[in-house]
Design a protein around this motif. Structure first.
Motif, PDB file in Angstrom:
ATOM      1  N   ASN A  62      -2.195  -8.074   3.871  1.00 25.25           N
ATOM      2  CA  ASN A  62      -2.124  -7.168   2.697  1.00 25.25           C
ATOM      3  C   ASN A  62      -3.559  -6.687   2.640  1.00 25.25           C
ATOM      4  O   ASN A  62      -4.688  -7.527   2.099  1.00 25.25           O
ATOM      5  CB  ASN A  62      -1.521  -8.090   1.423  1.00 25.25           C
ATOM      6  CG  ASN A  62      -1.397  -7.207   0.251  1.00 25.25           C
ATOM      7  OD1 ASN A  62      -1.858  -6.084   0.189  1.00 25.25           O
ATOM      8  ND2 ASN A  62      -0.319  -7.625  -0.447  1.00 25.25           N
ATOM      9  N   PRO A  63      -3.727  -5.486   2.709  1.00 27.09           N
ATOM     10  CA  PRO A  63      -5.041  -4.816   2.473  1.00 27.09           C
ATOM     11  C   PRO A  63      -5.734  -5.025   0.887  1.00 27.09           C
ATOM     12  O   PRO A  63      -6.995  -4.831   0.992  1.00 27.09           O
ATOM     13  CB  PRO A  63      -4.926  -3.476   2.670  1.00 27.09           C
ATOM     14  CG  PRO A  63      -3.412  -3.037   2.472  1.00 27.09           C
ATOM     15  CD  PRO A  63      -2.824  -4.476   2.910  1.00 27.09           C
ATOM     16  N   ALA A  64      -4.982  -5.454   0.110  1.00 30.78           N
ATOM     17  CA  ALA A  64      -5.487  -5.489  -1.324  1.00 30.78           C
ATOM     18  C   ALA A  64      -5.829  -6.821  -1.461  1.00 30.78           C
ATOM     19  O   ALA A  64      -6.538  -7.092  -2.681  1.00 30.78           O
ATOM     20  CB  ALA A  64      -4.587  -4.865  -2.212  1.00 30.78           C
ATOM     21  N   LYS A  65      -5.872  -7.965  -0.643  1.00 30.17           N
ATOM     22  CA  LYS A  65      -5.936  -9.162  -0.851  1.00 30.17           C
ATOM     23  C   LYS A  65      -7.212  -9.964   0.051  1.00 30.17           C
ATOM     24  O   LYS A  65      -7.082  -9.562   1.202  1.00 30.17           O
ATOM     25  CB  LYS A  65      -4.903 -10.251  -0.939  1.00 30.17           C
ATOM     26  CG  LYS A  65      -3.638  -9.485  -1.894  1.00 30.17           C
ATOM     27  CD  LYS A  65      -3.176 -10.460  -2.702  1.00 30.17           C
ATOM     28  CE  LYS A  65      -2.529  -9.773  -3.660  1.00 30.17           C
ATOM     29  NZ  LYS A  65      -2.601 -10.170  -5.039  1.00 30.17           N
ATOM     30  N   GLU A  88      -1.637 -19.064   1.085  1.00 29.23           N
ATOM     31  CA  GLU A  88      -0.525 -18.651   0.136  1.00 29.23           C
ATOM     32  C   GLU A  88       0.729 -19.498   0.622  1.00 29.23           C
ATOM     33  O   GLU A  88       1.176 -20.287  -0.469  1.00 29.23           O
ATOM     34  CB  GLU A  88      -0.227 -17.102   0.319  1.00 29.23           C
ATOM     35  CG  GLU A  88       0.949 -16.833  -0.686  1.00 29.23           C
ATOM     36  CD  GLU A  88       1.202 -15.298  -0.891  1.00 29.23           C
ATOM     37  OE1 GLU A  88       0.829 -14.602   0.240  1.00 29.23           O
ATOM     38  OE2 GLU A  88       1.476 -14.719  -1.781  1.00 29.23           O
ATOM     39  N   ARG A 110       3.244  -9.203  -6.324  1.00 26.03           N
ATOM     40  CA  ARG A 110       1.946  -9.690  -5.868  1.00 26.03           C
ATOM     41  C   ARG A 110       1.461  -9.104  -4.588  1.00 26.03           C
ATOM     42  O   ARG A 110       0.138  -8.745  -4.335  1.00 26.03           O
ATOM     43  CB  ARG A 110       2.030 -11.340  -5.473  1.00 26.03           C
ATOM     44  CG  ARG A 110       0.574 -12.072  -5.447  1.00 26.03           C
ATOM     45  CD  ARG A 110       0.793 -13.404  -4.737  1.00 26.03           C
ATOM     46  NE  ARG A 110       1.066 -14.386  -5.753  1.00 26.03           N
ATOM     47  CZ  ARG A 110       1.405 -15.480  -5.533  1.00 26.03           C
ATOM     48  NH1 ARG A 110       1.128 -15.872  -4.154  1.00 26.03           N
ATOM     49  NH2 ARG A 110       1.792 -16.541  -6.206  1.00 26.03           N
ATOM     50  N   HIS A 111       2.263  -8.529  -3.812  1.00 27.42           N
ATOM     51  CA  HIS A 111       1.949  -8.148  -2.412  1.00 27.42           C
ATOM     52  C   HIS A 111       2.353  -6.509  -2.567  1.00 27.42           C
ATOM     53  O   HIS A 111       1.560  -5.699  -1.877  1.00 27.42           O
ATOM     54  CB  HIS A 111       2.524  -8.518  -1.215  1.00 27.42           C
ATOM     55  CG  HIS A 111       1.998 -10.119  -0.878  1.00 27.42           C
ATOM     56  ND1 HIS A 111       1.001 -10.111  -0.239  1.00 27.42           N
ATOM     57  CD2 HIS A 111       2.361 -11.379  -1.497  1.00 27.42           C
ATOM     58  CE1 HIS A 111       0.621 -11.316  -0.121  1.00 27.42           C
ATOM     59  NE2 HIS A 111       1.523 -12.214  -0.789  1.00 27.42           N
ATOM     60  N   ALA A 112       3.376  -6.042  -3.015  1.00 29.45           N
ATOM     61  CA  ALA A 112       3.566  -4.464  -3.103  1.00 29.45           C
ATOM     62  C   ALA A 112       2.935  -3.711  -4.084  1.00 29.45           C
ATOM     63  O   ALA A 112       2.302  -2.898  -3.891  1.00 29.45           O
ATOM     64  CB  ALA A 112       5.248  -4.408  -3.075  1.00 29.45           C
ATOM     65  N   PRO A 120      -0.105  -4.037  -5.908  1.00 29.36           N
ATOM     66  CA  PRO A 120      -1.493  -3.788  -5.766  1.00 29.36           C
ATOM     67  C   PRO A 120      -1.678  -2.659  -5.056  1.00 29.36           C
ATOM     68  O   PRO A 120      -2.430  -2.110  -5.037  1.00 29.36           O
ATOM     69  CB  PRO A 120      -1.933  -5.140  -5.356  1.00 29.36           C
ATOM     70  CG  PRO A 120      -1.068  -6.060  -5.781  1.00 29.36           C
ATOM     71  CD  PRO A 120       0.280  -5.474  -5.581  1.00 29.36           C
ATOM     72  N   ASN A 121      -0.751  -2.339  -3.857  1.00 30.29           N
ATOM     73  CA  ASN A 121      -0.953  -1.396  -3.080  1.00 30.29           C
ATOM     74  C   ASN A 121      -0.407  -0.097  -3.648  1.00 30.29           C
ATOM     75  O   ASN A 121      -0.357   1.017  -2.886  1.00 30.29           O
ATOM     76  CB  ASN A 121      -0.308  -1.818  -1.681  1.00 30.29           C
ATOM     77  CG  ASN A 121      -1.183  -2.955  -0.927  1.00 30.29           C
ATOM     78  OD1 ASN A 121      -2.477  -2.589  -0.737  1.00 30.29           O
ATOM     79  ND2 ASN A 121      -0.960  -3.981  -0.928  1.00 30.29           N
TER      80      ASN A 121
END
Lengths: 549, 318
Positions: free
Chosen positions: A114-117, A125, B232-234, B236-237
């Motif tokens: 995930n590019p945002a984490k 996780e 949580r994963h989708a 934020p992008n």
């Protein structure tokens, strides 16, 4: 303690997998992807799944987590993990399985993070979600795995974002992510395919050591027999969703029983005798230096190469070495800052806009991704016919006749002219692109990684076709590739590129013969060889050399 | 300098430039109207002499460029001029009105933005199943309904049928905070219904787009719950496209609520503007236009800045 009986860790019985596709304007079609495959993996063992694309190897690998991509679903058979039928656990049961007992390493770690984490958050996780360890324990374990996998600054590596580390490092980070929750089975889905050969060897060794040290079992999926031979205990060969052969690694590579396996084993052994030099080059690249506008670094530094008519110059190097930039400079897409190019005795304008139609016609290009190099809304006849109209003004029946001639030349025959690109296989698409470039009757074709996206046997067919066409049409190729087996199979001369410079250049027989410069030696020795123990030998040899220095 | 700071500075500079251009347009637009302020004050029956004297007095004989810079200079010092109709300072009048508009817009946004994003997440979680279709159907129905229809329906239901709220939303300084909230409940509801669908649909589309990514598969293969994956994963992008639509709707809440203000007799900027347009009070119209433009540009710059900050590649360069 988990199941202590002698049942296999993974036991797949008579697995059938289907997919439903929805072609536009037609009724939905159901296709069978896997026709009754059975396999078992014992604790701590590695089973390699090998086959070309469409063989169902990834589909089978993901089925061990009861996961299907897109419209893929498991339609028959049973899958046992640790003696438990995973199809009977419901959604909750699957979540317990995934990320805890079975984990996954994908081909493209760059896309799978995930590019945002931050990396650490993603690596630990699964361990946290499943309540396997506390956050501090998980982080300590992740750091340990980073260290074991040879990642730089393991203590702080996890603080970075995916875009801040290289592709090879991401692939190792993804392995760490898969190993962190202490799973029983890891599915490695082509984990090194997207990497440069010099990076692949390090990642391969890291994965192999991690498997050995953690005692985890693995399904190792790849299309590269030489790679899988280095890491697996057993190999299963798959084709069209059926098992072809299953045996120990030694038996598969040394004593294959089936014809198809023999074809896979021998695909790497093609050799091409280099043609004698014939004098005047068709293209002379002289001291070309180029850079992209946004980056103040020379991507090409004083590059000089030449190609004789009807010959093939292979340009090899890893990603970022400047191979494709050289192609862009020659085609005029990236005008060089210094240097010149002489084509057919005339000096080419550095800038695309300054070139004549004749220059454009005689210099054609074929790309890695045939899909995106064709307009999906045009038929094959329109695609191939376009250069015939543009350069030679052919129209109507004459054009159609010529299109058919070209289709015959690329061994595609009748019935393809009215098809759309989406109706062609990967190899057929690349053939159409070859026909399109040939239609212009070029003197030189630049082939940019044209076989990299294809399966070995299909790629072999394309290389053979290119060589045949070269004989008939006397066309020269500038062949850009990172694959040294391809170079052996097609090149007359070779230029090895490293960091924008040509570090070794000459006839094939000279370039591939010792003594080597350091980089060429590294490159050549990194190409996986199809024999047991090759990986250990190379690593041991390198350790010895670096100790000697 | 950190590249993010540079990018944000660029956006701010561009925004100011844009605002300057808008001020020219507004001035030029009102300048092109037939007649002038003197004519408007004195009316059709004014004599030539009276007009000339008044023009002299108000400086209207000077060239347009000079008057533009005088006007702009005044605005930069907080002086928006005086209204023609009642000779009051525009700045003080607008100050109170703008406060009211922002109060209404704030509460409409505070309800609608989390609700729209939450519903968008749910729609993705149950995509193409009944919760998704219900959410889409209801929000599309409410956006298709003109605001005044929705306003009157709500008014009928909640003030006539069930006497929960007052039909008049006028607020005064003397009201307590709770009384104010109670007064604006109805217009807030109407505004929420109007802006909900757009933000919800965009959230849904942006997240669905992200759901195709390989890292969503990674999350699924870790055994995460569907809603955890989406949140949580989708999400934020998907922030950048969502923020842009949210800001467009916030801008609408400030700039475009004239109809709702009129329906509920709410003393905001919209009503103020409409009142003075009918009175041909040009300075007030100019001031309102400029403030609306500033709000619009400001919110869009804010959206840009958040999009920039949401991008880890820009926030953490290599």
């Amino acid at each position: 303690m988990r199941d202590m009986s002698d049942k296999p860790l993974l036991d797949i019985r008579d697995l059938k997998i289907e997919a439903t596709v929805y072609p536009p304007g037609e009724k939905p079609k159901t296709m069978t992807l896997v026709h009754g495959v059975s396999l078992t993996v014992e604790k701590g063992k590695v089973l390699g799944l090998i086959g070309e694309s469409g063989a169902g190897k990834s589909t089978i690998g993901l089925s061990s987590m009861a996961y299907g991509r897109g419209g893929v679903r498991i339609s028959g058979g049973e899958i046992f993990v640790n003696g438990r039928d995973i199809m009977k656990g419901g959604a909750q049961g699957l979540r317990e399985l995934r990320g805890k007992e079975v984990t996954y390493v994908s081909q493209s770690a760059a896309a799978s993070f995930n590019p945002a984490k931050r990396l650490m958050e993603q690596v630990i996780e699964a361990s946290l979600i499943h309540g396997l360890m506390s956050k501090s324990d998980a982080e300590a374990r992740a750091v340990g795995l980073f260290r074991k996998l040879g990642l730089p600054n393991p203590e702080t590596f996890g603080e970075r974002y995916p875009h801040q580390v290289s592709g090879g490092q991401l692939q190792r980070a993804m392995t760490a992510m898969a190993l962190c929750p202490k799973p029983d089975l890891v599915v490695f889905d082509e984990p090194t395919t997207a990497l440069d050969v010099t990076t692949q060897i390090d990642v391969l060794m890291a994965i192999k050591e991690a498997i050995r040290d953690t005692g985890v079992a693995a399904l190792y999926i790849t299309h590269d027999l030489a790679v899988v031979a280095q890491v697996s205990d057993e190999i299963m060969v798959l084709r069209h969703g059926k098992m072809v052969e299953w045996g120990t690694t030694d038996q598969i590579i040394n004593k294959p029983r089936e014809d198809y396996t023999r074809a896979l084993v021998s695909v790497r052994s093609h050799e091409h005798a280099e043609k004698p030099s014939s004098g005047d080059p068709v293209l002379k690249v002289e001291n070309v230096t180029a850079r992209y506008r946004s980056v103040p670094i020379d991507v090409l530094k004083n590059v000089s190469v030449e190609i004789e008519p009807g010959h093939t110059l292979a340009v090899v190097g890893e990603s970022g070495s400047g191979k494709s930039t050289l192609a862009r400079a020659i085609t005029g897409l990236l005008p060089p800052m210094r240097g010149q190019m002489i084509f057919n005795g005339r000096t080419l304008s550095n800038d695309l806009a300054g070139r004549t139609k004749e220059d454009l016609r005689e210099l054609q290009m074929i790309y890695q991704m045939a899909d995106v190099a064709m307009n999906p809304r045009q038929t094959v006849a329109t695609i191939i016919g376009r250069p015939l109209e543009f350069y030679f003004g052919l129209k109507g029946a004459e054009r159609d006749r010529k299109v058919q001639e070209l289709l015959d030349q690329i061994e595609m025959g009748k019935g393809f002219a009215d098809r759309y690109p989406a109706e062609l296989s990967g190899g057929q698409k690349q053939r159409v692109c070859i026909a399109r470039s040939l239609a212009a009757k070029p003197k030189l074709i630049i082939c940019d990684e044209v076989t990299s996206a294809l399966d070995p046997l299909v790629a072999e067919g394309i290389l053979k076709l290119l060589l045949d066409l070269q004989k008939q049409e006397k066309v020269a190729y500038l062949f850009i590739t990172h694959d040294l087996a391809t170079v052996r199979a097609i090149a007359d001369s070779i230029a090895v590129m490293y960091k924008g410079q040509v570090v070794r250049y000459g006839p094939k027989s000279d370039v591939l013969a010792p003594p080597f410069d350091d980089y060429t030696d590294l490159l050549l020795s990194s190409v996986p060889e199809l024999r047991l123990g090759w990986l250990e030998e190379v690593i041991a040899h390198r350790k010895m050399e670096s100790a000697g220095n | 300098m950190h590249p993010v700071v540079k990018l944000i500075a660029q956006r701010l500079a561009l925004g100011l430039l844009l605002l300057l251009a808008v001020s020219v347009l507004i001035f030029a637009g009102t300048e092109m109207l037939p007649g002038d302020v003197a004519q408007a004050i004195l009316g059709q029956s004014a004599t030539e002499t009276a007009l000339r004297n008044l023009r002299e007095e108000m400086g209207l004989n000077q060239p347009a460029i000079t008057r533009y810079f005088q006007w702009l200079g005044g605005i930069l010092q907080g002086d928006l001029g005086t209204a023609l109709s009642n000779k009051k300072e525009i700045a003080t009048e607008i100050g109170a009105r703008l406060g009211n508009t922002l109060f209404l817009a704030f509460w409409a946004a505070a309800v609608s933005v989390p609700l729209a994003i939450g519903l968008g997440l749910l729609a993705v979680r149950y995509r193409n199943r009944w919760p998704d279709k219900l959410i889409s159907g209801v929000t599309l129905a409410t956006i298709s309904l003109p605001e005044f229809v929705a306003g009157y329906i709500l008014m009928y239901l909640l003030t006539v049928k069930f006497r929960i709220f007052s039909p008049i939303s006028t607020i005064y300084d003397s009201m307590s905070f709770g009384q104010k909230l109670n007064a604006i409940a109805l217009p807030v509801m109407v505004l929420v219904l109007v802006v909900l669908a757009h933000m919800m649909r965009m959230t849904r589309a942006a997240i669905l787009n992200v759901m195709q990514s390989a890292y969503i598969e990674t999350a699924e293969l870790k055994g995460l719950r569907p809603l955890t994956i989406i949140a949580r994963h989708a999400f934020p992008n998907a922030i950048a496209p969502v923020v842009n639509v949210v800001m467009l709707n916030l801008a609408y809440l400030v700039v475009g609520v004239v109809v709702v203000e009129v329906v509920f007799v709410y003393p905001g900027m919209g009503q103020y503007l409409v009142d003075h347009v009918t009175k041909r009070d040009v300075p007030v119209v100019q001031a309102c236009g400029l403030i609306f433009a500033a709000v619009y540009i400001g919110l869009n710059i804010f959206a840009d800045v958040i999009s920039i900050l949401a991008n880890p590649r820009l926030r953490h360069p290599k």
